[in-house]
Design a protein around this motif. Structure first.
Motif, PDB file in Angstrom:
ATOM      1  N   CYS A  86       0.854  -1.186   0.000  1.00  0.00           N
ATOM      2  CA  CYS A  86       0.000   0.000   0.000  1.00  0.00           C
ATOM      3  C   CYS A  86       0.892   1.239   0.000  1.00  0.00           C
ATOM      4  CB  CYS A  86      -0.932   0.001   1.210  1.00  0.00           C
ATOM      5  SG  CYS A  86      -2.067   1.413   1.277  1.00  0.00           S
ATOM      6  N   VAL A  96      -5.588   2.694   2.661  1.00  0.00           N
ATOM      7  CA  VAL A  96      -5.658   3.984   3.345  1.00  0.00           C
ATOM      8  C   VAL A  96      -6.996   4.621   3.013  1.00  0.00           C
ATOM      9  CG1 VAL A  96      -4.590   6.256   3.609  1.00  0.00           C
ATOM     10  CG2 VAL A  96      -3.164   4.240   3.257  1.00  0.00           C
ATOM     11  N   VAL A 132      -4.990   3.935   8.196  1.00  0.00           N
ATOM     12  CA  VAL A 132      -4.705   2.776   7.368  1.00  0.00           C
ATOM     13  C   VAL A 132      -5.393   1.575   8.005  1.00  0.00           C
ATOM     14  CG1 VAL A 132      -2.510   2.377   8.568  1.00  0.00           C
ATOM     15  CG2 VAL A 132      -2.906   1.323   6.357  1.00  0.00           C
ATOM     16  N   SER A 158      -5.928  -2.614   7.951  1.00  0.00           N
ATOM     17  CA  SER A 158      -5.286  -3.866   7.555  1.00  0.00           C
ATOM     18  C   SER A 158      -6.127  -5.032   8.045  1.00  0.00           C
ATOM     19  CB  SER A 158      -3.860  -3.955   8.124  1.00  0.00           C
ATOM     20  OG  SER A 158      -3.872  -3.793   9.531  1.00  0.00           O
TER      21      SER A 158
END
Length: 317
Positions: free
Chosen positions: A127, A176, A185, A187
């Motif tokens: 990313c 993001v 962000v 995950s």
């Protein structure tokens, strides 16, 4: 494209879809193993796909051909993730062995131009940082199978730090918010949890450390300057003290000489002792003289010759 999306399956087939139509618009079969990730190149309207067969392919969606525009050589490793850096001029690919392979678009898609090792496990997700950060063009977020989301700076390569930890569970995707321009962000991994991390807090925690380090340097330099000033002041004080001591010595010498000019000359200038010895007037005893000098005793200098006079010779006269 506003009405176009792509899919990749475990058989290595890439399909283009228009949600307004029931069937796929186009299918690509250049890969024989699973499709792991996609990258969309807006300037060329090209779709880059990475595969478990060790190759990546580039497809021009404007063409009606079912063959790829370009395909790389076998990289001898599974390609799991792909991301563009440096304003889209270079492409980073994450591999199963934990190596980041870098492709240069100007040099073609045949082979990578650089390999960056360092990850202990596979790099499953990539990313980009928001453009609001100064190093966003060369800094990326990596998600590894060890459950860590890392911040890595490329060209030159430097591990900035760890952003999030999924407790050892592999990470599948990183994104993001606000189209890649936000501060959060997210995950996801095999721990079935969406972890949200504030990037601003992470980078602000590092920036004050750097500033603090710089501040320590400034403090140390100030201390050095201060120490230098103190040394200069000490030197100045020593010089002033030396001058004062010299003045005191001169004053003491003058005091010890008294009002007698001959005595003063005997202390200041030893060369005038001969003139003082020629005088018949009685001389007072001086403090610093070891013994009283007799005008008729001692040595009388006359040029280079010396005449010794014994006082006992005159006592019988």
């Amino acid at each position: 494209m506003p009405h176009l999306l792509s899919t990749g399956d475990d058989e290595g087939v890439v399909k283009l879809w228009d949600p307004r139509k029931p069937d796929a618009i186009r299918s690509y079969t250049q890969h024989f193993d699973f499709i792991s990730d996609f990258l969309w190149l807006q300037d060329k309207k090209q779709l880059v796909a990475t595969s478990g067969d060790g190759t990546l392919s580039v497809m021009d969606v404007r063409s009606t051909k079912t063959e790829p525009f370009a395909q790389s050589e076998d990289q001898e490793d599974e390609l799991l993730s792909v991301l563009a850096i440096k304003g889209g001029t270079k492409v980073v690919v994450g591999t199963q062995l934990g190596i980041l392979s870098i492709f240069n678009r100007e040099k073609g898609w045949g082979d990578c131009v650089d390999r960056v090792p360092g990850h202990p496990h596979s790099i499953d997700a990539l990313c980009a940082l928001p453009s609001s950060y100064p190093s966003a063009h060369s800094t990326i977020l990596t998600g590894s199978s060890d459950g860590l989301v890392r911040v890595v700076e490329l060209l030159p390569t430097r591990l900035v730090g760890v952003v999030a930890d999924h407790g050892g569970f592999p990470i599948e995707r990183i994104a993001v918010d606000r189209g890649g321009q936000g501060r959060w962000v997210g995950s996801v991994g095999h721990d079935e949890v969406l972890r949200m991390t504030d990037l601003k807090d992470v980078f602000e925690d590092e920036e004050p450390g750097a500033e603090g380090k710089g501040g320590d340097d400034r403090d140390s330099s100030d201390e050095e300057e201060k120490g230098g000033d103190e040394e200069e002041d000490a030197d100045g004080k020593e010089d002033a003290l030396g001058q004062q001591l010299a003045g005191l010595k001169r004053a003491k010498s003058e005091d010890e000489g008294g009002d007698d000019e001959d005595g003063k000359e005997s202390v200041v200038n030893e060369k005038d002792d001969s003139d003082a010895e020629d005088s018949d007037a009685p001389k007072p005893q001086k403090k610093k003289r070891k013994k009283e000098k007799d005008a008729l005793s001692g040595k009388a200098k006359k040029g280079k010759n010396e005449v010794e006079a014994d006082s006992s010779f005159f006592s019988g006269l």
